[in-house]
Each structure stands twice: as structure tokens, then as C-alpha cells.
Design a protein around this motif. Structure first.
Motif, PDB file in Angstrom:
ATOM      1  N   GLY A  13       0.780  -1.231   0.000  1.00 22.90           N
ATOM      2  CA  GLY A  13       0.000   0.000   0.000  1.00 22.90           C
ATOM      3  C   GLY A  13       0.809   1.277   0.000  1.00 22.90           C
ATOM      4  N   PHE A  14       2.083   1.209  -0.400  1.00 20.57           N
ATOM      5  CA  PHE A  14       2.935   2.395  -0.414  1.00 20.57           C
ATOM      6  C   PHE A  14       2.789   3.146  -1.736  1.00 20.57           C
ATOM      7  N   THR A  15       3.094   4.451  -1.691  1.00 19.78           N
ATOM      8  CA  THR A  15       3.089   5.316  -2.871  1.00 19.78           C
ATOM      9  C   THR A  15       4.520   5.743  -3.167  1.00 19.78           C
ATOM     10  N   GLU A  16       4.907   5.728  -4.438  1.00 19.55           N
ATOM     11  CA  GLU A  16       6.286   6.057  -4.796  1.00 19.55           C
ATOM     12  C   GLU A  16       6.502   7.564  -4.774  1.00 19.55           C
ATOM     13  N   MET A  17       7.592   7.976  -4.145  1.00 21.88           N
ATOM     14  CA  MET A  17       7.941   9.399  -4.054  1.00 21.88           C
ATOM     15  C   MET A  17       8.696   9.842  -5.312  1.00 21.88           C
ATOM     16  N   PRO A  18       8.565  11.104  -5.710  1.00 17.41           N
ATOM     17  CA  PRO A  18       9.395  11.618  -6.812  1.00 17.41           C
ATOM     18  C   PRO A  18      10.840  11.763  -6.349  1.00 17.41           C
ATOM     19  N   THR A  19      11.771  11.194  -7.121  1.00 13.10           N
ATOM     20  CA  THR A  19      13.196  11.241  -6.747  1.00 13.10           C
ATOM     21  C   THR A  19      14.033  11.629  -7.969  1.00 13.10           C
ATOM     22  N   ASP A  20      13.546  12.593  -8.743  1.00  8.28           N
ATOM     23  CA  ASP A  20      14.180  12.885 -10.023  1.00  8.28           C
ATOM     24  C   ASP A  20      15.284  13.932  -9.932  1.00  8.28           C
ATOM     25  N   ASN A  21      15.651  14.374  -8.749  1.00  8.86           N
ATOM     26  CA  ASN A  21      16.711  15.384  -8.631  1.00  8.86           C
ATOM     27  C   ASN A  21      17.950  14.771  -7.993  1.00  8.86           C
ATOM     28  N   LYS A  24      -0.240  20.349   3.786  1.00  7.48           N
ATOM     29  CA  LYS A  24      -1.622  19.987   3.469  1.00  7.48           C
ATOM     30  C   LYS A  24      -2.423  19.861   4.759  1.00  7.48           C
ATOM     31  N   LYS A  25      -3.539  20.529   4.824  1.00  9.17           N
ATOM     32  CA  LYS A  25      -4.388  20.486   6.019  1.00  9.17           C
ATOM     33  C   LYS A  25      -5.762  19.937   5.628  1.00  9.17           C
ATOM     34  N   PRO A  26      -6.342  19.036   6.422  1.00  5.80           N
ATOM     35  CA  PRO A  26      -5.750  18.447   7.622  1.00  5.80           C
ATOM     36  C   PRO A  26      -4.740  17.366   7.268  1.00  5.80           C
ATOM     37  N   PHE A  27      -4.007  16.893   8.274  1.00  8.17           N
ATOM     38  CA  PHE A  27      -2.999  15.864   8.070  1.00  8.17           C
ATOM     39  C   PHE A  27      -3.662  14.546   7.652  1.00  8.17           C
ATOM     40  N   THR A  28      -3.031  13.871   6.692  1.00  9.87           N
ATOM     41  CA  THR A  28      -3.505  12.570   6.219  1.00  9.87           C
ATOM     42  C   THR A  28      -2.361  11.571   6.324  1.00  9.87           C
ATOM     43  N   PRO A  29      -2.569  10.434   6.991  1.00 10.83           N
ATOM     44  CA  PRO A  29      -1.496   9.424   7.083  1.00 10.83           C
ATOM     45  C   PRO A  29      -1.054   8.969   5.696  1.00 10.83           C
ATOM     46  N   ILE A  30       0.246   8.688   5.568  1.00  5.60           N
ATOM     47  CA  ILE A  30       0.787   8.287   4.271  1.00  5.60           C
ATOM     48  C   ILE A  30       1.794   7.150   4.456  1.00  5.60           C
ATOM     49  N   LYS A  31       2.057   6.464   3.326  1.00  8.22           N
ATOM     50  CA  LYS A  31       3.134   5.475   3.260  1.00  8.22           C
ATOM     51  C   LYS A  31       3.873   5.713   1.945  1.00  8.22           C
ATOM     52  N   TYR A  32       5.132   6.140   2.041  1.00  2.89           N
ATOM     53  CA  TYR A  32       5.937   6.476   0.878  1.00  2.89           C
ATOM     54  C   TYR A  32       7.077   5.471   0.713  1.00  2.89           C
ATOM     55  N   PHE A  33       7.554   5.337  -0.542  1.00  4.74           N
ATOM     56  CA  PHE A  33       8.791   4.587  -0.779  1.00  4.74           C
ATOM     57  C   PHE A  33       9.526   5.197  -1.953  1.00  4.74           C
ATOM     58  N   GLN A  44      19.622   3.339  -3.372  1.00  2.00           N
ATOM     59  CA  GLN A  44      19.098   3.226  -2.014  1.00  2.00           C
ATOM     60  C   GLN A  44      17.599   2.971  -2.059  1.00  2.00           C
ATOM     61  N   ILE A  45      17.158   2.030  -1.237  1.00  2.00           N
ATOM     62  CA  ILE A  45      15.735   1.719  -1.067  1.00  2.00           C
ATOM     63  C   ILE A  45      15.288   2.344   0.241  1.00  2.00           C
ATOM     64  N   GLU A  46      14.195   3.073   0.213  1.00  2.00           N
ATOM     65  CA  GLU A  46      13.750   3.753   1.426  1.00  2.00           C
ATOM     66  C   GLU A  46      12.237   3.647   1.571  1.00  2.00           C
ATOM     67  N   GLY A  47      11.790   3.374   2.793  1.00  2.00           N
ATOM     68  CA  GLY A  47      10.374   3.339   3.111  1.00  2.00           C
ATOM     69  C   GLY A  47      10.066   4.294   4.244  1.00  2.00           C
ATOM     70  N   ALA A 100      10.913   5.031   9.477  1.00  2.00           N
ATOM     71  CA  ALA A 100      11.590   4.959   8.187  1.00  2.00           C
ATOM     72  C   ALA A 100      12.673   3.904   8.235  1.00  2.00           C
ATOM     73  N   TRP A 101      13.001   3.380   7.081  1.00  2.00           N
ATOM     74  CA  TRP A 101      14.116   2.438   6.974  1.00  2.00           C
ATOM     75  C   TRP A 101      14.695   2.525   5.574  1.00  2.00           C
ATOM     76  N   GLY A 102      15.959   2.108   5.453  1.00  2.00           N
ATOM     77  CA  GLY A 102      16.630   2.151   4.163  1.00  2.00           C
ATOM     78  C   GLY A 102      17.620   1.013   4.034  1.00  2.00           C
ATOM     79  N   LEU A 103      17.896   0.626   2.791  1.00  2.00           N
ATOM     80  CA  LEU A 103      18.870  -0.415   2.511  1.00  2.00           C
ATOM     81  C   LEU A 103      19.408  -0.219   1.105  1.00  2.00           C
TER      82      LEU A 103
END
Length: 500
Positions: free
Chosen positions: A270-278, A370-379, A400-403, A484-487
Motif C-alpha cells: 500500500g505504499f506510494t512512490e515518491m518523486p526522486t528525479d533530482n 496539506k491540512k488536515p494531516f492525512t497518514p501516508i506510506k511512501y517509498f 538506495q531503497i527507502e520506506g 523509516a528504513w533504508g537499505l
């Protein structure tokens, strides 16, 4: 009469196509017995021959004749062959049975004696279920439900005429045209009749017709050249339009395969991918926003690739920058800070990002606005750069893999649970957690797994809860925690094998 190809047509009346490619043994070569007979018959024929009729006369499969035709065509203009298609009606296997034994309803009628038959016994007959309803529809039989021993079936008429069997016998005798369209349609609905497409060849003499043909050579050998025999031998013409064997093409890099596997696991969770283009990042997002002090050794040129042009970032969110500066130099949000003079020039320095946590910081900052706060899951799974001395376990560039999970009241227990689920999907079930230190997480844990091949515990990742000094200046609510975690992707090409 034309012979049809097996499998042409179906009970639903769909027309099929006959096979017309050479595959019969004995007919693959032009000097085969079928080809010889075909040429002799064609020499004596007036006009041409039908391939299906020839097959019937010779008592061979139609496909054998088709193979001979194809072989002779490959020799040049010896013969000409015209493909013809015709349609005909044929009985299905069930239709053949009914043509011999009678229809299901007729068999049911004949099974009912003058004194009647119990319906339960009738339904146990092979044709009982289908024949009962048809016989009832034809008003050949009736059911007496008031019988003492249960419903009983009696004849209504003394005799009947089995029209279904008669019609099928007409089709089997080649007289399908005598049936009305409605009658054929009814038989087709009952899957007793099918329409098939028949493909045959009309074979005639070609411009170079001859009854004696020799095998054409397919290759020019060194012996032919040295002896000069090639001058007297016929060669097959080259087909320059034929497709050759496809060469081996490119393949996915192993890292891309593993990356796809990790990405699929995150999406399943159920994670959403973050933009990492920079790839180029400012020191502010790479270090300062993560509550990493400006005098930290990781910010030294021996560990980080800094850019000369452009050397500085021009655009930063200044209101957020001032909150980060105050937290570093004076403290706040329950922290005393680092008590040093924080410099904006240092924060503006551009670099090749050393971790994708810089992208996580940007994503969390956008979330806080963003208001109100909404829980998220990013990777994220992307490239990072370190000014490392290259050796067997270190590269200057790696993935790097990050959640990241942000929600109310998350604890270390939630982090350990998510990590166990994440690594279990990778086939890694034996995990251990060891306390560690990271500038921007508290508490922090290193993740270890037992490697069956190495017979020891190896580190597979790092993790922790982001510090309040990092989250609160962004504007996130105080009761929101972020785990958060990374590998490293490169270290996961051969996942550790769990101990049995």
C-alpha cells in the motif's frame, strides 16, 4: 469430393479452416512416391486434378498429397496449384451416434412400456435427462404425478417418427441440401451438426512441367567447386524474404529485476512512490532539514561530491529555513539544539545527494503543508552518490531503497512489525535488531539477517523514528510520528537464505 481438415468447425456452427501445410511423411521430398504418382496422373489428366479426390483414389491422407504439392511447387514452374475453399455440413460425434441409434427422445419413448415407467427410473437411463424433455415437448409421453409409487411416465401415442435421426442420415449421405434452413439450425443448436470449411488444391501443369524431376541442391559445397560439378546441378532459388534466426537481444540488468521486485512489494503493502528525479540536491535538504549539523563529518568533501557550477541553490523555502536554523542553533520543540552558528551559505551548497532521505524530507514537508494531516506510506528506489574509496563493498554510486510511514502514535513496535512484513516478502524471516545512532532518527536500529551461506548475521538495513527536531519545523502535528528504513539495492541481489 473434398476431404476436410481435422478440427474444422464446431458444434456452434462456426466454420473452421483446413490444414494446408506439408507435414506428411513420405511427401516432403519431390521424388517421394506421392509426388511421382501425382505427376503421372497429371500428365494423363485433361486440365488438372483435385488434391482431395487424388487422396481418396490413392487411399492416403489428404495431407500427404498437400505435402507433395508443396514440394513440387518449391522446384519451380513444374506445377501450378490453386487453393480452393468449400463449405459442407458434417455430423458431430453425438450426431453420428444418433444417426445410428436414434435420437434421445426416441430412445426414451421406446424405453417406456405400455404399463408405464417410474420417472426416477427413466431419468437414470443414458438418454433420460435430454430425451425426457424432448419427448414431453413432442407430446409422445406424459407424467402421472398421482401414481402411488411416485411420478410415473406413460406413452401418449402408440408410435412416433424419429425425424431427428432421419435428417441426420440425410446429412451423412451427402444430402444436407434437402434440409430446410430451420431444420439445420435446430440440429446445430443441439450440437449434432457442424459446418466445416474444406480446403483443397486444384493442381495443373506448369510451364516447366516434367514427370522426371531431380532434387535441387540447397548448398554449394567445396567439393562441387573443386570438381566443377556445380555447373550441371540444379540449385534451389534463394528466398531473400525468409526470416533468419533471431539473434540474442538485450536483457534486463539484474539490478533492474531486483528493483522491480522491491517496487512490487512496496505497492502490495500500500505504499506510494515518491518523486526522486533530482540527483543534484542542496545541502539544506540533504543535511540541514534532517537535523544534521553543519560541522558533521559526512558533510566534508572527503565524503560528499560538491558541485562547482552551479555551486549554490537559489530557491529555498525561507520560512522553513528560519525554523530549521533556530532548531540547529538555539534548540526548540523540546530540544536544546546543537548550539552553533548556523550559516545559510553552507546550506545553499549544491551536491550530489548522498541519500534518498533528502527526497523523503521534501515529501514530508509537502505533506505538512496539506491540512488536515492525512497518514501516508511512501517509498523510493533511486541512485545516490558518496565520495567513497572503491573496494569490494563500497561504490561511489549505488541505489538506495527507502520506506517512510507517517501516522498518529507510531512506535518502535510498529517499525519492527513493518520491517518483518517487508523482509518476509523478500524471503528473509530470521531478523535481529540492534540499537544504533543516526543524526535524524531516535531511536535507531540496524537490521540484521542470518545468512545461511556465510553462516553469520549480516546487516541488511538501517531504520528508526525521525526526530521531532526534523518533523516539527516542517509543520507536522506533534502527535504524528514517522518511521523509516533504508537499505542498498546492490546488497540485495542475493537475499540472505533463512535458517531452517
Amino acid at each position: 469430393m473434398a476431404a476436410h481438415a481435422p478440427g474444422a468447425g464446431s458444434g456452434s456452427g462456426c466454420s473452421g479452416a483446413g490444414r494446408d501445410t506439408p507435414s506428411a511423411p513420405g511427401a516432403a521430398m519431390a521424388d517421394g512416391p506421392v509426388a511421382d504418382v501425382l505427376l503421372r496422373r497429371l500428365e494423363a489428366a485433361d486440365g488438372g486434378l483435385d488434391s482431395a479426390e487424388l487422396a481418396a483414389e490413392l487411399g492416403v491422407e489428404h495431407q500427404a498429397v498437400v505435402g507433395a504439392v508443396k514440394s513440387l511447387q518449391a522446384l519451380g514452374e513444374i506445377i501450378e496449384a490453386e487453393l480452393r475453399s468449400t463449405k459442407r455440413w458434417e455430423l458431430t460425434a453425438e450426431g453420428e451416434e444418433i444417426a445410428r441409434e436414434g435420437s434421445h427422445e426416441a430412445r426414451v419413448f421406446r424405453s417406456v412400456p405400455p404399463e408405464g415407467l417410474a420417472q426416477s427410473e427413466l431419468m437414470r437411463l443414458p438418454s433420460g435427462k435430454v430425451g425426457f424433455s424432448k419427448a414431453m415437448s413432442n407430446k409422445w409421453i406424459r407424467v402421472d404425478k398421482s401414481a402411488a409409487d411416485g411420478p410415473r411416465v406413460f406413452r401418449v401415442v402408440d408410435s412416433m417418427e424419429d425425424d431427428v435421426q432421419r435428417r441426420l442420415q440425410l446429412v451423412r449421405g451427402g444430402q444436407a441440401e434437402k434440409l430446410a434452413e430451420k431444420e439445420r439450425s435446430e440440429l446445430r443448436k443441439r450440437k449434432l451438426l457442424t459446418e466445416v470449411t474444406l480446403k483443397t488444391y486444384w493442381v495443373s501443369k506448369g510451364s516447366a512441367f516434367s514427370t522426371s524431376v531431380s532434387k535441387q541442391e540447397a548448398e554449394l559445397s567445396p567439393e562441387m567447386i573443386s570438381s566443377g560439378s556445380w555447373r550441371d546441378r540444379p540449385f534451389k532459388p534463394y528466398n531473400f524474404s525468409a526470416r533468419g534466426v533471431l539473434p540474442d537481444s538485450g536483457h534486463l540488468h539484474p539490478l533492474l529485476k531486483v528493483r522491480t521486485q522491491f517496487r512490487q512489494i512496496f505497492l502490495e503493502m500500500g505504499f506510494t512512490e515518491m518523486p526522486t528525479d533530482n540527483f543534484i540536491e542542496s545541502s539544506f535538504w540533504n543535511f540541514d532539514a534532517l537535523f544534521q549539523p553543519q560541522q558533521h563529518p559526512a558533510r566534508d568533501q572527503h565524503d560528499t561530491f560538491f558541485l562547482q557550477d552551479p555551486a549554490e541553490a537559489l530557491q529555498l523555502p525561507m520560512d522553513y529555513v528560519h525554523r530549521v536554523k533556530r532548531t540547529h542553533s538555539q534548540g526548540g520543540y523540546g530540544s536544546q539544539g546543537y548550539k552553533y552558528t548556523w550559516k545559510l551559505d553552507e546550506a545553499r551548497k549544491n551536491l550530489l545527494r548522498t541519500h534518498t532521505t533528502a527526497a523523503s524530507a521534501r515529501a514530508l514537508y509537502r505533506l505538512a503543508r496539506k491540512k488536515p494531516f492525512t497518514p501516508i506510506k511512501y517509498f523510493s528506489i533511486d541512485r545516490v552518490f558518496r565520495n567513497e574509496t572503491l573496494d569490494a563493498t563500497h561504490l561511489a554510486e549505488f541505489h538506495q531503497i527507502e520506506g517512510v510511514v507517517a501516522d498518529h502514535g507510531l512506535t518502535l513496535g510498529h517499525l519492527m512489525g513493518v520491517l518483518r512484513e517487508f523482509f518476509t516478502k523478500l524471503g528473509i524471516t530470521q531478523l535481529r535488531f540492534k540499537p544504533a545512532y543516526n543524526p535524524y532518527t531516535e531511536p535507531s536500529m540496524e537490521v540484521f539477517s542470518y545468512h545461511q551461506g556465510l553462516k553469520k548475521w549480516v546487516e541488511v538495513g538501517n531504520s528508526g523514528l525521525f526526530r521531532p527536531e526534523m518533523l516539527l519545523p516542517m509543520g507536522l502535528p506533534e502527535n504524528v510520528s514517522v518511521i523509516a528504513w533504508g537499505l542498498s539495492l546492490e546488497r540485495q541481489r542475493e537475499p540472505p537464505v533463512p535458517r531452517p
